[in-house]
Design a protein around this motif. Structure first.
Motif, PDB file in Angstrom:
ATOM      1  N   ILE A   1       0.948  -1.212  -0.004  1.00 33.96           N
ATOM      2  CA  ILE A   1      -0.146   0.008   0.019  1.00 33.96           C
ATOM      3  C   ILE A   1       0.930   1.298  -0.036  1.00 33.96           C
ATOM      4  O   ILE A   1       0.344   2.143  -0.797  1.00 33.96           O
ATOM      5  CB  ILE A   1      -1.002  -0.058   1.097  1.00 33.96           C
ATOM      6  N   THR A   2       2.094   1.179   0.766  1.00 38.47           N
ATOM      7  CA  THR A   2       2.946   2.411   0.911  1.00 38.47           C
ATOM      8  C   THR A   2       3.372   2.592  -0.604  1.00 38.47           C
ATOM      9  O   THR A   2       3.518   4.008  -1.146  1.00 38.47           O
ATOM     10  CB  THR A   2       3.743   1.926   1.750  1.00 38.47           C
ATOM     11  N   GLN A   3       4.056   1.859  -1.129  1.00 34.55           N
ATOM     12  CA  GLN A   3       4.364   1.989  -2.515  1.00 34.55           C
ATOM     13  C   GLN A   3       3.528   2.334  -3.449  1.00 34.55           C
ATOM     14  O   GLN A   3       3.900   3.089  -4.418  1.00 34.55           O
ATOM     15  CB  GLN A   3       5.156   0.410  -2.955  1.00 34.55           C
ATOM     16  N   ASN A   4       2.187   1.967  -3.592  1.00 38.26           N
ATOM     17  CA  ASN A   4       1.294   2.294  -4.399  1.00 38.26           C
ATOM     18  C   ASN A   4       0.910   3.642  -4.227  1.00 38.26           C
ATOM     19  O   ASN A   4       0.544   4.352  -5.044  1.00 38.26           O
ATOM     20  CB  ASN A   4      -0.048   1.362  -4.236  1.00 38.26           C
ATOM     21  N   VAL A   5       0.893   3.985  -3.016  1.00 41.32           N
ATOM     22  CA  VAL A   5       0.445   5.538  -2.501  1.00 41.32           C
ATOM     23  C   VAL A   5       1.597   6.430  -3.264  1.00 41.32           C
ATOM     24  O   VAL A   5       1.310   7.178  -3.897  1.00 41.32           O
ATOM     25  CB  VAL A   5       0.348   5.842  -1.080  1.00 41.32           C
ATOM     26  N   ALA A   6       2.587   6.026  -3.058  1.00 42.25           N
ATOM     27  CA  ALA A   6       4.048   6.635  -3.367  1.00 42.25           C
ATOM     28  C   ALA A   6       3.972   6.881  -5.173  1.00 42.25           C
ATOM     29  O   ALA A   6       4.001   7.954  -5.895  1.00 42.25           O
ATOM     30  CB  ALA A   6       5.425   6.237  -2.957  1.00 42.25           C
ATOM     31  N   ASN A   7       3.809   5.809  -5.754  1.00 44.61           N
ATOM     32  CA  ASN A   7       3.666   5.596  -7.103  1.00 44.61           C
ATOM     33  C   ASN A   7       2.335   6.399  -7.701  1.00 44.61           C
ATOM     34  O   ASN A   7       2.564   7.048  -8.478  1.00 44.61           O
ATOM     35  CB  ASN A   7       3.306   4.148  -7.630  1.00 44.61           C
ATOM     36  N   ASN A   8       1.262   6.535  -7.035  1.00 47.09           N
ATOM     37  CA  ASN A   8       0.179   7.199  -7.442  1.00 47.09           C
ATOM     38  C   ASN A   8       0.292   8.792  -7.197  1.00 47.09           C
ATOM     39  O   ASN A   8      -0.276   9.481  -7.943  1.00 47.09           O
ATOM     40  CB  ASN A   8      -1.094   6.590  -6.928  1.00 47.09           C
TER      41      ASN A   8
END
Length: 358
Positions: free
Chosen positions: A329-336
């Motif tokens: 989730i952390t990586q997806n938030v940063a990516n988005n």
């Protein structure tokens, strides 16, 4: 090799999420060539985003193969919507709001683990516990050191797990209830934003109270919010309220970075079976229905409760499957977050009216 030749080489580097090369997308701000040294400024706005890190790594590899020494930097044009005589949070690159339509879905748990996860990646992170009526963040990171005051009457936030912290819990008695009307909430949220020495941050994670009340309105009107994360459980009751949160952000033209589903499948340690206590797949279906990114699911794991009560965010447990879920989730938030910035820059370079809407 001159600037034009370097830009031509960079056309072979694609943005996997925007679907074109970085030059055509307008993501190369500046190129300076001096001998074998090349300085490149890129429109990358989400530090430690896996996608943006990969783009930078590909550029370095490409130019080194050409016998050049690349020096990469990143910058995003100023956010014009919040230009005032004294800009709010001028040294904070991204403000990420974590919200939920109702209480009890684990919003603060997600906010704490998101902040700790971003710090674990290497980012400079702050965590603002804006839930003035029920501030729980200090307990969830085992932080009992209050902020220090400067001669200028600003507050220096304490740090835990590499995250700078601010919460109403630091300023009230342990068991004192906060009984305030809207104007007082507005005042304290503004003070705890503007009168705090946050310093230079890559991300400021804001843990909002549940619902769509005064705190949310104050934050959206006064802070340069990059995007929001909506937390829900799989059950229909939580999803009904999540829709209200989605509508609130839409009315204020705030990008929703995605939907995080908490309290998903429970893996029974005794019988080995899996149980969908709050239903199954509701968060992902909700995201698909509303054309929103799905950030991931967090299982119903007693370790999360233990970590919250004990002040040890589960995302920091590298041997835990639940920790892996928080890291995803952390990586997806940063990516988005990166997509929001890069899409905005790309649109601004190609049209007269830029938009950050996804």
């Amino acid at each position: 090799m001159d600037e034009a030749a370097v830009r031509d080489r960079l056309r072979s580097v694609d943005d996997p999420e925007l679907g074109d090369d970085i030059v055509s997308l307008g993501l190369v701000n500046d190129v300076t060539v001096e001998g074998d040294e090349v300085d490149i400024d890129l429109a990358l706005g989400a530090p430690y985003s896996p996608t943006e890190s990969d783009i930078a790594a590909e550029i370095r590899e490409l130019l080194v193969a050409e016998g050049l020494e690349p020096d990469l930097s990143a910058s995003i044009p100023d956010r014009d919507d919040f230009e005032t005589d004294e800009q709010v949070l001028p040294n904070v690159k991204n403000v990420i709001a974590v919200a939920s339509g109702k209480g009890g879905v684990g919003k603060s748990t997600v906010a704490v683990n998101l902040a700790a996860g971003l710090s674990q990646l290497g980012a400079r992170v702050g965590l603002f516990d804006a839930d003035v009526y029920g501030p729980n963040v200090p307990r969830m990171v085992d932080a009992d050191e209050p902020p220090m005051a400067t001669e200028d009457e600003t507050l220096v936030p304490p740090e835990k797990y590499g995250v700078k912290l601010m919460s109403m819990a630091f300023l009230t008695g342990k068991d004192d209830p906060v009984i305030w009307r809207g104007p007082m909430v507005h005042k304290v949220i503004t003070q705890l934003t503007e009168d705090v020495e946050w310093g230079h941050l890559d991300y400021l994670v804001v843990d909002l109270p549940p619902g769509t009340g005064d705190t949310q309105l104050t934050m959206l009107q006064t802070m340069p919010v990059t995007g929001a994360v909506i937390v829900t459980t799989p059950q229909d009751v939580a999803l009904d309220d999540a829709r209200k949160g989605l509508e609130m952000f839409a009315k204020h033209d705030t990008v929703v970075l995605g939907i995080a589903e908490n309290m998903s499948t429970f893996a029974c340690p005794d019988c080995g079976g899996e149980h969908d206590i709050f239903g199954s797949g509701g968060g992902e279906e909700f995201a698909e229905t509303h054309d929103m990114p799905f950030l991931g699911s967090i299982p119903l794991d007693p370790a999360v409760r233990k970590g919250g009560d004990g002040g040890e965010p589960t995302v920091l447990d590298n041997d835990s499957e639940t920790g892996d879920a928080f890291r995803t989730i952390t990586q997806n938030v940063a990516n988005n977050t990166g997509i929001v910035h890069r899409r905005g820059v790309s649109q601004a370079s190609q049209t007269e009216t830029p938009s950050l809407d996804q």
